[in-house]
Design a protein around this motif. Structure first.
Motif, PDB file in Angstrom:
ATOM      1  N   GLN A 106      20.078  -9.451 -26.442  1.00 44.98           N
ATOM      2  CA  GLN A 106      19.843 -10.853 -26.806  1.00 44.98           C
ATOM      3  C   GLN A 106      20.431 -11.768 -25.736  1.00 44.98           C
ATOM      4  O   GLN A 106      21.490 -11.477 -25.177  1.00 44.98           O
ATOM      5  CB  GLN A 106      20.484 -11.193 -28.161  1.00 44.98           C
ATOM      6  CG  GLN A 106      19.852 -10.495 -29.348  1.00 44.98           C
ATOM      7  CD  GLN A 106      20.310  -9.049 -29.460  1.00 44.98           C
ATOM      8  OE1 GLN A 106      21.483  -8.749 -29.297  1.00 44.98           O
ATOM      9  NE2 GLN A 106      19.374  -8.162 -29.720  1.00 44.98           N
ATOM     10  N   TYR A 160      14.569 -21.440 -19.063  1.00 47.57           N
ATOM     11  CA  TYR A 160      14.694 -20.132 -19.692  1.00 47.57           C
ATOM     12  C   TYR A 160      15.452 -19.182 -18.773  1.00 47.57           C
ATOM     13  O   TYR A 160      15.203 -19.159 -17.566  1.00 47.57           O
ATOM     14  CB  TYR A 160      13.324 -19.513 -19.960  1.00 47.57           C
ATOM     15  CG  TYR A 160      12.432 -20.305 -20.875  1.00 47.57           C
ATOM     16  CD1 TYR A 160      11.585 -21.291 -20.380  1.00 47.57           C
ATOM     17  CD2 TYR A 160      12.406 -20.050 -22.239  1.00 47.57           C
ATOM     18  CE1 TYR A 160      10.753 -22.018 -21.205  1.00 47.57           C
ATOM     19  CE2 TYR A 160      11.570 -20.765 -23.097  1.00 47.57           C
ATOM     20  CZ  TYR A 160      10.748 -21.750 -22.560  1.00 47.57           C
ATOM     21  OH  TYR A 160       9.928 -22.460 -23.397  1.00 47.57           O
ATOM     22  N   GLN A 173      15.883 -18.144 -25.332  1.00 43.74           N
ATOM     23  CA  GLN A 173      15.071 -18.998 -26.202  1.00 43.74           C
ATOM     24  C   GLN A 173      14.696 -20.317 -25.537  1.00 43.74           C
ATOM     25  O   GLN A 173      13.819 -21.027 -26.027  1.00 43.74           O
ATOM     26  CB  GLN A 173      15.833 -19.280 -27.513  1.00 43.74           C
ATOM     27  CG  GLN A 173      16.883 -20.384 -27.430  1.00 43.74           C
ATOM     28  CD  GLN A 173      18.174 -19.952 -26.757  1.00 43.74           C
ATOM     29  OE1 GLN A 173      18.313 -18.815 -26.279  1.00 43.74           O
ATOM     30  NE2 GLN A 173      19.142 -20.875 -26.699  1.00 43.74           N
ATOM     31  N   THR A 212      16.288 -23.839 -23.167  1.00 43.07           N
ATOM     32  CA  THR A 212      17.122 -25.018 -23.414  1.00 43.07           C
ATOM     33  C   THR A 212      16.500 -26.203 -22.685  1.00 43.07           C
ATOM     34  O   THR A 212      16.080 -26.092 -21.535  1.00 43.07           O
ATOM     35  CB  THR A 212      18.580 -24.768 -22.974  1.00 43.07           C
ATOM     36  OG1 THR A 212      19.382 -25.898 -23.331  1.00 43.07           O
ATOM     37  CG2 THR A 212      18.691 -24.539 -21.475  1.00 43.07           C
TER      38      THR A 212
END
Length: 119
Positions: free
Chosen positions: A2, A94, A111, A113
């Motif tokens: 992650q 990303y 994810q 920003t």
């Protein structure tokens, strides 16, 4: 694996921001890391990349001399220091890593920003 990004925001032209990307998960190794960005209506583009040891970096021509990519291998974290920001730097940023687990190579995306630079 992650990836968690942080550090985006709103800044005036000429200002600075520092993005962070932290990787976590089961046993893995990281070969290279990079930052991409995507502005509305545009394709995602590579901004900067760095190899595992940090000895080699690559930058898009549009950010050379203004952005600096770095990494802390002990923390599995990558940074993008962005100075002298311009309105055209506005985009979703990303992070991406290329690595390997015990059994296979992989590539993962963060994810995203938002970075907004006002004129």
């Amino acid at each position: 694996v992650q990836l968690v990004e942080s550090g985006g925001g709103l800044v005036q032209a000429g200002g600075s921001l520092r993005l962070s990307c932290a990787a976590s998960g089961s046993t893995f190794s990281i070969n290279a890391m990079g930052w991409y960005r995507q502005a509305p209506g545009m394709q995602r583009e590579l901004v900067a990349a760095i190899t595992s040891g940090g000895g080699s970096t690559n930058y898009a021509d549009s950010v050379k001399g203004r952005f600096t990519i770095s990494r802390d291998n002990a923390k599995n974290t990558m940074y993008l220091q962005m100075d002298s920001l311009k309105p055209e730097d506005t985009a979703v940023y990303y992070c991406r890593i290329w690595g390997a687990t015990m059994t296979s190579p992989f590539s993962s995306w963060g994810q995203g920003t938002q970075v907004t630079v006002s004129s």
